[in-house]
Design a protein around this motif. Structure first.
Motif, PDB file in Angstrom:
ATOM      1  N   UNK A 418       3.272  14.907   9.485  1.00  0.00           N
ATOM      2  CA  UNK A 418       2.257  14.125   9.766  1.00  0.00           C
ATOM      3  C   UNK A 418       0.978  14.622   9.769  1.00  0.00           C
ATOM      4  N   UNK A 419       1.091  16.062  10.296  1.00  0.00           N
ATOM      5  CA  UNK A 419      -0.357  16.779  10.573  1.00  0.00           C
ATOM      6  C   UNK A 419      -1.285  16.721   9.366  1.00  0.00           C
ATOM      7  N   UNK A 420      -0.627  16.702   8.062  1.00  0.00           N
ATOM      8  CA  UNK A 420      -1.036  16.913   6.825  1.00  0.00           C
ATOM      9  C   UNK A 420      -1.751  15.590   6.161  1.00  0.00           C
ATOM     10  N   UNK A 421      -1.519  14.738   6.929  1.00  0.00           N
ATOM     11  CA  UNK A 421      -1.949  13.180   6.516  1.00  0.00           C
ATOM     12  C   UNK A 421      -3.257  12.968   7.395  1.00  0.00           C
ATOM     13  N   UNK A 422      -4.432  12.349   7.093  1.00  0.00           N
ATOM     14  CA  UNK A 422      -5.616  11.928   7.903  1.00  0.00           C
ATOM     15  C   UNK A 422      -5.229  10.724   8.494  1.00  0.00           C
ATOM     16  N   UNK A 423      -4.350   9.816   7.921  1.00  0.00           N
ATOM     17  CA  UNK A 423      -3.910   8.643   8.471  1.00  0.00           C
ATOM     18  C   UNK A 423      -2.584   8.449   8.369  1.00  0.00           C
ATOM     19  N   UNK A 424      -1.557   8.201   9.257  1.00  0.00           N
ATOM     20  CA  UNK A 424      -0.233   7.918   9.207  1.00  0.00           C
ATOM     21  C   UNK A 424       0.064   6.818   9.898  1.00  0.00           C
ATOM     22  N   UNK A 425       0.669   5.836   9.183  1.00  0.00           N
ATOM     23  CA  UNK A 425       1.104   4.578   9.743  1.00  0.00           C
ATOM     24  C   UNK A 425       2.515   4.293   9.828  1.00  0.00           C
ATOM     25  N   UNK A 426       3.235   3.967  10.793  1.00  0.00           N
ATOM     26  CA  UNK A 426       4.475   3.815  10.980  1.00  0.00           C
ATOM     27  C   UNK A 426       4.648   2.519  11.191  1.00  0.00           C
ATOM     28  N   UNK A 427       5.278   1.781  10.064  1.00  0.00           N
ATOM     29  CA  UNK A 427       5.268   0.268  10.360  1.00  0.00           C
ATOM     30  C   UNK A 427       6.488  -0.237  11.226  1.00  0.00           C
ATOM     31  N   UNK A 428       6.142  -1.462  11.988  1.00  0.00           N
ATOM     32  CA  UNK A 428       7.220  -1.650  13.159  1.00  0.00           C
ATOM     33  C   UNK A 428       8.109  -2.921  12.631  1.00  0.00           C
ATOM     34  N   UNK A 429       7.718  -3.532  11.512  1.00  0.00           N
ATOM     35  CA  UNK A 429       8.753  -4.713  11.152  1.00  0.00           C
ATOM     36  C   UNK A 429       8.858  -4.901   9.718  1.00  0.00           C
ATOM     37  N   UNK A 430       9.111  -3.781   8.888  1.00  0.00           N
ATOM     38  CA  UNK A 430       9.505  -4.004   7.598  1.00  0.00           C
ATOM     39  C   UNK A 430      11.081  -4.679   7.274  1.00  0.00           C
ATOM     40  N   UNK A 447       6.381 -11.042   2.525  1.00  0.00           N
ATOM     41  CA  UNK A 447       6.469  -9.498   3.025  1.00  0.00           C
ATOM     42  C   UNK A 447       5.181  -8.808   2.885  1.00  0.00           C
ATOM     43  N   UNK A 448       4.180  -9.040   1.775  1.00  0.00           N
ATOM     44  CA  UNK A 448       2.866  -8.728   1.810  1.00  0.00           C
ATOM     45  C   UNK A 448       2.028  -9.028   3.087  1.00  0.00           C
ATOM     46  N   UNK A 449       2.052 -10.188   3.311  1.00  0.00           N
ATOM     47  CA  UNK A 449       1.261 -10.860   4.633  1.00  0.00           C
ATOM     48  C   UNK A 449       1.892 -10.131   5.749  1.00  0.00           C
ATOM     49  N   UNK A 450       2.931  -9.625   6.065  1.00  0.00           N
ATOM     50  CA  UNK A 450       3.423  -9.127   7.445  1.00  0.00           C
ATOM     51  C   UNK A 450       2.986  -7.750   7.515  1.00  0.00           C
ATOM     52  N   UNK A 451       2.871  -7.240   6.246  1.00  0.00           N
ATOM     53  CA  UNK A 451       2.456  -5.789   6.115  1.00  0.00           C
ATOM     54  C   UNK A 451       0.958  -5.591   6.331  1.00  0.00           C
ATOM     55  N   UNK A 452       0.339  -6.527   5.943  1.00  0.00           N
ATOM     56  CA  UNK A 452      -1.200  -6.568   5.992  1.00  0.00           C
ATOM     57  C   UNK A 452      -1.281  -6.784   7.531  1.00  0.00           C
ATOM     58  N   UNK A 453      -0.718  -7.518   8.171  1.00  0.00           N
ATOM     59  CA  UNK A 453      -0.940  -7.999   9.489  1.00  0.00           C
ATOM     60  C   UNK A 453      -0.880  -6.938  10.259  1.00  0.00           C
ATOM     61  N   UNK A 454      -0.060  -5.833  10.140  1.00  0.00           N
ATOM     62  CA  UNK A 454       0.272  -4.621  10.732  1.00  0.00           C
ATOM     63  C   UNK A 454      -0.999  -3.658  10.256  1.00  0.00           C
TER      64      UNK A 454
END
Length: 482
Positions: A418-430, A447-454
């Motif tokens: 994680x420290x090596x990323x400038x942004x780290x996203x943990x998805x909650x509803x894949x 599926x695309x719509x739900x990912x974009x919502x997050x």
């Protein structure tokens, strides 16, 4: 890699400071004026410099020239943008004249020391950022990466490097084949009437390079058809890709005890291949992962597309190995084409390998691999925005319960990256990891719509981070009087 480790520790806090500063400015747009923000971010980029690529392709080290600025910023700027609490905006403004003077001194020292470095080229490095995508593994959960591609395309953000593990490498390949992105183009190119028994075949017992599993992953024929539809060419090499791609796999070293018959006995009859039979064999996958991770001395990361050995390797076959979930999905090479066999044999000799399998066993969200590749000159610039996407985290939800033991096993490597990323996203509803085949475009759109919502809440942060800074001479804080 020792020098890279030292460099990362030297600039780690500066990376964090810029991330916290930008998030603050997104939430409080008028906290700093444009000139103050530009100066701070230019200074942070300059202080993080180490290796620098000259216009002719040669490289020089600027560590000595930026060291004084870096130390001063650690002492004077880093404490003003704390991990917890608000940045001290007033003090940052007060320090602007001193910072401008120090930046100018450092910049002048570089230009004076290296005649081949011209000011516009140095400023291009510091003012412009390139986007890097790190796509984690997780079976069908990885379809959320399609939502990432869709949102970034809407923001007009194009990746310059993609690093993927398992399903992340497969979808990363779909993104890497074209700099322009059409979210439905790949879906429409998928072979019609795709059935489980076409993708998954019972394991035959043949195991040459790949770790065995109850099912053989019949990826080559399907992928070749897909890329024939998309590009008119079924044979894609890493060197052919418009966007550089690196594929993470796990190498299992010689000395590991492997019983191929166990997986052959677990293989179902051909007519039994279906989602229920795959679920039944998940137990063997759990057992294989536990056994592998109990013997870490036999595991080593192997990255395809990163070095001379694999730069012309067939990408589809690298992705096949990266997606080969040990104990469940087996992938192997059933031909003797030297373009595939020779690099594989070289890799096996170099790493003393017994087999290859899913990269998630050693590194499910390989942000460190991405950072090291950038620092090694993979895409020229070192000024990047590394974004990492984790679709296989142990988040509490009913459909995730059976996967949590495995998620907990791979979690330490994810956290270490994680420290090596400038942004780290943990998805909650894949979607479920077992949701490996999308039946129609409508399901994929959902599926695309739900990912974009997050992701929507971070869209402004993406845009702000990737905005080019104004020209160096555009700010004036009275540095001469400071």
């Amino acid at each position: 890699m020792e020098d890279l480790d030292e460099h990362f520790e030297a600039i780690r806090e500066l990376k964090d400071v810029e991330r916290r500063l930008i998030k603050c400015l997104v939430e409080r747009p008028n906290a700093l004026d444009d000139d103050h923000e530009a100066l701070l971010r230019y200074a942070l980029s300059l202080a993080r410099l180490d290796r620098f690529e000259l216009p002719d392709g040669d490289e020089v080290s600027l560590a000595r020239e930026v060291d004084e600025l870096r130390r001063w910023m650690h002492e004077s700027i880093v404490p003003l943008v704390p991990h917890n609490g608000e940045p001290e905006i007033g003090t940052l403004r007060e320090l602007a004249p001193i910072l401008a003077l120090r930046v100018d001194k450092t910049r002048s020292a570089i230009l004076d020391q290296y005649e081949r470095i011209e000011a516009p080229h140095l400023d291009d490095e510091l003012r412009h950022r390139e986007l890097v995508l790190v796509l984690g593994g997780g079976g069908g959960s990885g379809l959320f990466h399609m939502g990432v591609f869709s949102l970034l395309a809407d923001l007009d953000l194009e990746p310059s490097l993609i690093v993927g593990t398992s399903i992340g490498s497969a979808l990363g390949l779909l993104r890497a084949i074209d700099r322009d992105y059409d979210p439905l183009k790949a879906a429409r190119a998928l072979p019609p009437n795709l059935e489980y028994d076409l993708v998954f075949r019972p394991f035959s017992g043949y195991s040459r390079f790949g770790f065995p599993g109850a099912f053989h992953l019949n990826v080559l024929r399907i992928a070749r058809k897909l890329f024939e539809n998309l590009l008119g060419d079924p044979d894609i090499r890493f060197s052919d890709l418009p966007i550089p791609l690196e594929v993470m796999t796990c190498g299992i070293r010689q000395g590991y005890s492997l019983d191929t018959e166990e997986y052959e006995e677990a293989a179902p009859e051909p007519e039994e291949v279906s989602p229920p039979t795959i679920r039944e064999r998940v137990r063997l996958f759990f057992e294989s992962i536990r056994k592998l991770t109990d013997h870490p001395q036999f595991l080593t990361p192997v990255v395809f597309g990163r070095d001379e050995i694999t730069e012309d390797f067939p990408v589809i076959e690298a992705v096949g190995f990266s997606c080969a979930i040990p104990g469940l999905l087996h992938f192997d090479v059933f031909h003797d084409d030297p373009a595939t066999i020779d690099p594989l044999q070289a890799l096996f000799e170099q790493h003393e390998l017994l087999r290859l399998c899913d990269g998630g066993v050693v590194n499910n969200v390989p942000s460190q691999v991405a950072w090291e590749s950038v620092q090694s000159g993979k895409i020229g610039t070192r000024n990047t925005f590394i974004t990492a996407f984790d679709v296989f985290a142990p988040v509490p939800r009913s459909s995730n319960v059976i996967w949590m033991p495995i998620q907990q096993i791979v979690r330490p490597s994810v956290l270490a990256n994680r420290p090596y990323a400038d942004y780290h996203k943990t998805f909650r509803s894949p979607p479920s990891p077992l949701n490996l085949i999308v039946e129609d475009v409508t399901e994929l759109q959902s599926i695309v719509h739900e990912a974009r919502r997050e992701l929507e809440e971070d869209a402004d942060y993406f845009e702000r981070t990737m905005e080019s800074l104004p020209p160096y001479e555009s700010w004036d804080f009275g540095a001469d009087e400071a």
